[in-house]
Design a protein around this motif. Structure first.
Motif: not given
Length: 695
Positions: A627-643
């Motif tokens: 499985p690969r993440p969808d970078f365009t997903s707001p949910a994924w973006q909110s769960q992952v920090s820049d670090e």
């Protein structure tokens, strides 16, 4: 000591006297051949600048002379020769410094008189001192003069004396050198008001000598650029950058020496209008060099033809005026008025003796013609042909000012201009604003109406020229410029602009924006108070023959300038006039568009997109069973920090409990590149998948 002080002031008196005499003789007696001379008025400010430069240079060299020689300046012929050498070197240093760092007009004839004045003055002063202050036995004492004449000092002095002439020659003959000199002059003399600047409209692109540009009606992303060799090119700027050569008449243009080449164009008012027979018509003004000599031509082309060859072959010639082989003063603007008539600005073709005549040639004014040949009460067929010219395929508007005047070429709308290279129409008032390039005295800008006479060549700006006698009964209404400025060594080739009526720049609304090609400067002024309101608002990075060639506003209110660049390589530019605030915003937006950012983009496509997709959605088409993440997903973006994103890139998936198939790339990226890659991943989250899927 007293004798040295007296000698010092006596020598400075020689210098100042020679400068003042040179100012008087400069316009009375010509010492330098016409090929090397240039008439320029020297006003009070210029004279004071010259005197200050010469006093500084001569004071410095006199001090060095006294320290080096320890001898009275007038004790012997040898000592006098030394002193004259120092004085001539000081004269050359002052001349070169002014040439490079000031706007004082350079006159070879003027400086020739300075050299003569300095040398003669020293000889007279020496004779007077010998007679009054020394004994007869001492008058010719000291080392023999021939020792000085045969010394290296003589060669060095001769080289330095010739240096101003060498600089002037290089300036005339080498455009790269003249551009460098103009840039130096501009750096020392031009200050902008700080509110405006120029920014590249399309930073990655360099153009082939752009002379003029325009935009297709209702299609602001379709920019048409006329290249000086005779090519009309369409650039589609959105959604992606591409270009198409619409016309190529370079074989007919044939020469772009001096001021030759394609000059301007205008689209028919019904361009792109569905069902109109005029929907593809463009009118191009250009020069032609052939076996029959030099010609200035206006021609119509049909851009609806399917191929370049067919478009070139669609040429319909309207005007063909043969002229002297001077290669200069063409005018150059083509535009349509609100009534649908075509206006064309024509220079005097360097034939100023014809500039006040309406019955000879089509030159030195503005023409107004009906290219649609409407007839009836609106226009009538051509009744008179010019000397050495052919006119056809248009009618003469019936309300032109000299219709029905015996012997007149009825195309004229106004006359009496030297080189009206650029003009524009003020849509609010209907006035034509015209920049007229001056000869030796002034650059001027005129508000032109029906039947006006700019008074060239018996007037230049507010001054009588003496070039031709004023006609006993001049044609039309004599006008003086709305604004004029004296030529300097830097500002001496004005470019007509426009009265800004756009909504984008409140601070420019109602102001006239124009430029100077030689200086690379952009100005604004209030037409109601031109002298008190004029100011320099921006400066281009190309000058002289490489500089500004047109100023155009589009339907959105942006102001564009074309910068010619070199004819040896595509180095022309198209720039926009913007506020400093907008420039700061552009700088921030464009930080990721650097070569470094391009490298990151390329690397992402090469090593990341094979799993995560070019669009960041994790659907690359290569099934790995992971499985690969969808970078365009707001949910994924909110769960992952820049670090976290950064660590995954550096150390790989296994280091953070993710897929071991994702290797670590830490050794391949610098810290700055890693920051840019993280920002790229974050930008995927700013996209809407629904919008993308829906197109």
């Amino acid at each position: 000591m007293l004798k040295r002080v007296v000698a010092y002031f006596a020598q400075l008196g020689v210098v100042v006297s020679s400068l003042l005499l040179a100012r008087s003789f400069n316009e009375m007696i010509w010492l330098v051949p016409a090929a090397f001379r240039k008439r320029n008025p020297l006003g009070v400010d210029d004279t004071l600048t010259i005197i200050s430069y010469f006093l500084i240079a001569h004071s410095l060299l006199l001090a060095i002379s006294w320290i080096a020689n320890r001898q009275s300046p007038f004790s012997s012929l040898h000592r006098l020769g030394v002193e004259v050498y120092y004085a001539l070197i000081a004269t050359s240093l002052a001349s070169c410094s002014m040439f490079l760092f000031t706007e004082v007009p350079f006159s070879a004839n003027y400086y020739a008189w300075v050299y003569i004045g300095v040398g003669t003055g020293y000889l007279l002063l020496f004779a007077m001192v010998q007679l009054l202050l020394t004994d007869k036995a001492d008058r010719l004492g000291g080392p023999p003069l021939r020792r000085l004449i045969l010394s290296p000092w003589t060669l060095l002095t001769a080289i330095l004396v010739l240096s101003p002439v060498v600089l002037a020659g290089l300036y005339k003959l080498n455009r790269d050198f003249s551009n460098l000199v103009n840039e130096t002059r501009a750096s020392f003399n031009i200050q902008t008001d700080g509110e405006w600047t120029l920014a590249a409209a399309h930073p990655p692109h360099r153009f082939e000598q752009p002379m003029y540009l325009g935009f297709e009606p209702e299609r602001p992303q379709h920019m048409l650029v006329l290249a000086r060799p005779g090519r009309l090119i369409r650039y589609v700027t959105s959604p992606e950058w591409n270009e198409e050569v619409l016309l190529d008449i370079s074989d007919e243009v044939n020469s772009i020496d001096v001021e030759m080449g394609a000059q301007g164009f205008a689209l028919h008012p019904e361009f792109n209008r569905a069902g109109s027979p005029n929907a593809g018509f463009v009118y191009v003004y250009y020069t032609h060099v052939g076996e029959s000599g030099h010609h200035n031509r206006l021609a119509r082309f049909d851009l609806t033809q399917p191929t370049l060859e067919a478009r070139n072959a669609s040429r319909l010639l309207l005007l063909d005026q043969r002229r002297a082989k001077t290669e200069m003063h063409h005018g150059g603007t083509v535009l349509f008025g609100p009534e649908g008539f075509l206006y064309l600005s024509l220079g005097d073709f360097h034939m100023n003796y014809n500039s006040q005549l309406l019955d000879k040639m089509l030159l030195g004014g503005i023409l107004r013609i009906d290219v649609d040949q409407r007839g009836g009460d609106v226009s009538a067929p051509i009744r008179r042909q010019p000397e050495d010219g052919v006119t056809q395929n248009y009618f003469i508007p019936s309300d032109n000012p000299w219709v029905g005047v015996d012997g007149a070429l009825e195309e004229f709308w106004a006359l009496g201009f030297r080189n009206p290279f650029r003009m524009s129409l003020d849509a609010l008032t209907g006035d034509i604003w015209l920049g007229d390039v001056g000869a030796d005295l002034y650059e001027e800008h005129n508000r032109v109406q029906k039947g006006d006479n700019g008074q060239w060549a018996y007037m230049e700006g507010p001054a009588i020229t003496g070039r031709i006698e004023k006609p006993e009964r001049p044609w039309g209404r004599e006008i003086l410029p709305v604004y004029h400025y004296a030529q300097t060594a830097l500002a001496r080739a004005t470019v007509g602009g426009l009265v800004y009526r756009g909504a984008k720049f409140e601070g420019l609304r109602g102001l006239y924006v124009f430029a100077d090609n030689q200086a690379g400067t952009v100005y604004s002024l209030d037409p109601a108070a031109p002298e008190s309101s004029v100011k320099i608002i921006a400066r281009a990075d190309q000058f002289g023959q490489l500089g500004i060639t047109s100023i155009v506003s589009d339907a959105r209110g942006d102001i564009y300038l074309t910068l010619l660049g070199s004819k040896e390589r595509p180095s022309g530019e198209i720039v926009r006039l913007i506020t400093e605030r907008e420039a700061s915003s552009l700088d921030r937006e464009n930080t990721v568009e650097t070569p470094l950012a391009e490298k990151v983009e390329t690397t992402y496509v090469a090593i990341c997109a094979r799993c995560h997709g070019v669009d960041g959605r994790g659907e690359p088409g290569l099934e790995l069973g992971v499985p690969r993440p969808d970078f365009t997903s707001p949910a994924w973006q909110s769960q992952v920090s820049d670090e976290q994103v950064r660590r995954i890139v550096v150390d790989g998936g296994a280091a953070v409990g993710l897929s071991p198939l994702m290797p670590g790339w830490g050794t391949f990226f610098s810290d700055e590149e890693l920051d840019l890659l993280v920002r790229k991943v974050r930008r995927f989250g700013q996209q809407s998948p629904q919008q993308d899927e829906g197109g």
